[in-house]
Enzyme design. Sequence first.
Site, PDB file in Angstrom:
ATOM      1  N   ALA A 115       1.911  -8.481  43.125  1.00 60.76           N
ATOM      2  CA  ALA A 115       0.509  -8.129  43.348  1.00 60.76           C
ATOM      3  C   ALA A 115       0.077  -8.623  44.716  1.00 60.76           C
ATOM      4  CB  ALA A 115      -0.387  -8.744  42.270  1.00 60.76           C
ATOM      5  N   GLY A 117      -3.550  -8.568  47.517  1.00 64.75           N
ATOM      6  CA  GLY A 117      -4.934  -8.182  47.748  1.00 64.75           C
ATOM      7  C   GLY A 117      -5.466  -8.769  49.029  1.00 64.75           C
ATOM      8  N   GLY A 118      -6.773  -8.838  49.133  1.00 57.14           N
ATOM      9  CA  GLY A 118      -7.400  -9.248  50.378  1.00 57.14           C
ATOM     10  C   GLY A 118      -7.122 -10.681  50.776  1.00 57.14           C
ATOM     11  N   MET A 119      -7.006 -11.598  49.803  1.00 60.62           N
ATOM     12  CA  MET A 119      -6.870 -13.017  50.118  1.00 60.62           C
ATOM     13  C   MET A 119      -5.467 -13.557  49.934  1.00 60.62           C
ATOM     14  SD  MET A 119     -10.375 -14.707  48.655  1.00 60.62           S
ATOM     15  CE  MET A 119     -10.028 -14.240  46.956  1.00 60.62           C
ATOM     16  N   GLY A 120      -4.750 -13.073  48.943  1.00 67.91           N
ATOM     17  CA  GLY A 120      -3.458 -13.663  48.647  1.00 67.91           C
ATOM     18  C   GLY A 120      -2.497 -12.696  48.012  1.00 67.91           C
ATOM     19  N   VAL A 122       0.812 -12.465  45.042  1.00 67.95           N
ATOM     20  CA  VAL A 122       1.514 -13.099  43.923  1.00 67.95           C
ATOM     21  C   VAL A 122       2.948 -12.574  43.892  1.00 67.95           C
ATOM     22  CG1 VAL A 122       1.602 -13.429  41.426  1.00 67.95           C
ATOM     23  CG2 VAL A 122      -0.611 -13.347  42.592  1.00 67.95           C
ATOM     24  N   LYS A 139       1.705 -17.891  43.930  1.00 64.66           N
ATOM     25  CA  LYS A 139       0.542 -17.307  44.593  1.00 64.66           C
ATOM     26  C   LYS A 139       0.416 -17.930  45.979  1.00 64.66           C
ATOM     27  CE  LYS A 139      -4.420 -16.645  43.614  1.00 64.66           C
ATOM     28  NZ  LYS A 139      -5.466 -16.954  42.609  1.00 64.66           N
ATOM     29  N   ASP A 232     -14.482 -14.817  35.685  1.00 60.78           N
ATOM     30  CA  ASP A 232     -13.939 -13.476  35.917  1.00 60.78           C
ATOM     31  C   ASP A 232     -13.096 -13.040  34.720  1.00 60.78           C
ATOM     32  OD1 ASP A 232     -13.683 -11.138  37.393  1.00 60.78           O
ATOM     33  OD2 ASP A 232     -11.810 -11.787  38.343  1.00 60.78           O
TER      34      ASP A 232
END
Length: 324
Positions: A115, A117-120, A122, A139, A232
């Site tokens: 996976a 995304g914008g920040m990190g 996995v 991560k 979340d």
Amino acid sequence: MPDPTEEPEHRGSTDPDGLPASNDASRFRRVEEIYFEVAPLSPRDRDATIARLCAGDTGLEVEVRSLIESAAGLGSFLDRPALGRTADEIATGQRPSDELVGQEIGAFTIVDRVASGGMGTVYKARRSDGQFEQTVAIKVVKRGMDSDEILERFRAERQTLAALDHPNIARLIDGGVTEDGRPFLVMEFVDGQPIDQYCDEKRLRVTDRLRLFRDVCEAVHHAHRNLVIHRDIKPGNILVTRDGVPKLLDFGISKLLRGGTTAAATQAADRRLTPEYASPEQVTGEPLTTATDVYSLGVVLYELLAGSRPYHFVHRTSEEVRRI
């Protein structure tokens, strides 16, 4: 495409919630409306549509194009399953190359990227020091995203996970810093499906769905007893293993209730959320309590039993989310 709840930076004045001041609010909403209408279009159709919708307002057109350009460099790290596929993979049908795959991080060798995304990002990794066999999820903060805010979030997530020990929470195993200075977390690798997909594919009866959901509630209760609000909770952050064990993941935006207080103020920079599962106080920026997670659990339960979400958004703008 960015998470629309992570609102773009504005050069004008803002109110305490981090939104444009009242004299700019209507213009901000118009920029949002145009953005969400043109974002899915091809570049050619997008240009023509922007020109038509802005109707000669050069300043408005500049703001819309600026938002589109900014969005092109961002990913939605929090609004997809923690072990889901990236948008690039879905679009091209293949995984993009990654320099960390095959490299060693601590006692582990990176096997695959699962996976991003914008920040990190996995990764799936296996222990490589010969001590014993172990598969983990690692991560890692993306290069260039290691701002003070994100680094602090990683430190907070590590501290949060270290305090949680529950069979229905993906546990923290280790942590550290890569050779190029990026922090990483080593976590239990959960090979499973989001809880809604699992229930539907297995065609589980209501009683079985409730049994799974009760286990998730126990995990959230454990977090609350340790003064942690997840913030979340959604199906993508609840994976069910092949053995039918639900695991709560991704405490990346969790909130620690300092000193045992019952509420924590939500700063403008902290308002990262998934609109479909967010509580009213998250949307409006009010103080959060453990009831915030209970509300999100209720939305998940509704979806598990009814087969649809209680709320539906068309554009997912801030104003629409608040209203609904």
